[in-house]
Enzyme design. Sequence first.
Site, PDB file in Angstrom:
ATOM      1  N   ASP A 128       0.877  -1.284  -0.078  1.00 27.22           N
ATOM      2  CA  ASP A 128      -0.088  -0.048   0.014  1.00 27.22           C
ATOM      3  C   ASP A 128       0.862   1.430  -0.151  1.00 27.22           C
ATOM      4  OD1 ASP A 128      -2.870   1.163   0.596  1.00 27.22           O
ATOM      5  OD2 ASP A 128      -1.817   1.924   1.999  1.00 27.22           O
ATOM      6  N   HIS A 185      -6.912  -5.892  -1.715  1.00 33.95           N
ATOM      7  CA  HIS A 185      -5.900  -4.863  -1.565  1.00 33.95           C
ATOM      8  C   HIS A 185      -5.025  -5.326  -0.543  1.00 33.95           C
ATOM      9  CE1 HIS A 185      -4.082  -0.989  -1.435  1.00 33.95           C
ATOM     10  NE2 HIS A 185      -4.341  -0.790  -0.194  1.00 33.95           N
TER      11      HIS A 185
END
Length: 319
Positions: free
Chosen positions: A100, A298
């Site tokens: 991320d 994610h």
Amino acid sequence: MPEFRMIDCGDVTLRCAIEGSGPLAIMVHGFPESWYSWRHQIAPIAAAGFTACAIDVRGYGGSDKPPRVEDYTLEKIAGDLVGLADALSPGEPVVLIGHDWGAPIVWNTAFTRPDRIRAVAGLSVPFAGAPLRPFTEVFREHFTSQGRFFYQEYFQEPGVAEAEAEADPRRFVETMMYSISGDVPPGNYWDKPAGATFLQDLPVPQGVPWLSEADLDYYAGEFGASGFRGPLNRYRNHERDFEWLKPWQGKQLEQPCLFIGGTRDPATTLFGAVTDPVAMMRMFAPRVEGHVLDGVGHWTQQERPEEVNALLIDWLKRL
């Protein structure tokens, strides 16, 4: 369990979870996470012959939390990683692994300091070279000016997102993680008007096998104690980051690189801007090895720890 150490990195002191011995591999988390996001990777990387070091990024958890927005630029956080490398591995180039926000952090640390970083792995967010304009301009053109919500625009005004997240840190973390995971039912949850709040219209979390009640309790405890101001300040530095990286425009990331993304992760395709992130990365990082895992959302290394560990450790052993 790893050993927790407070390491003076020059500008700030970082809390680090450390295990093993051998070449240093530093793991850098994203938002809203902590060193704990690497809980499934630390021991296997240590067992593979490395000093595994998962940090709390400045502003998070047990690390220092400087007060100003400009304390959270990529340049300063990259400096933290170089300072950490100098403290734990003086004179020896190190490996960086990020997820991320941690991925742009490690890509750009390696990009700008090839003397200190010998190889770099990024999860979720591919490397696209030095930006040609600030990312604020990009999302305002494609979202804000069209009357559409974009989470990073919502994060820009200090205090607004902090108030929403800090009202119930556990709910905020759980809802965000579920909403862009590989377990959420398909849907356009983020297609909402500008002016909406972050949590508005997101699906009610259902239990997922990779995020336990104990995991949520840990994240909630960390953010309940530290707040969200430092983490959100990272999003408020796109113009400063652009200015810092200008001298590297047109250059390539030369070190060995590993990219791991997911077919259900919007960040892997840069919010739909690219269809083949690995091919795109090769234009900017010619020594990249890439993998896009089917069905993964994610939270790459938390959703599929065994697959990610196998890819990471195979790559690390070949460096």
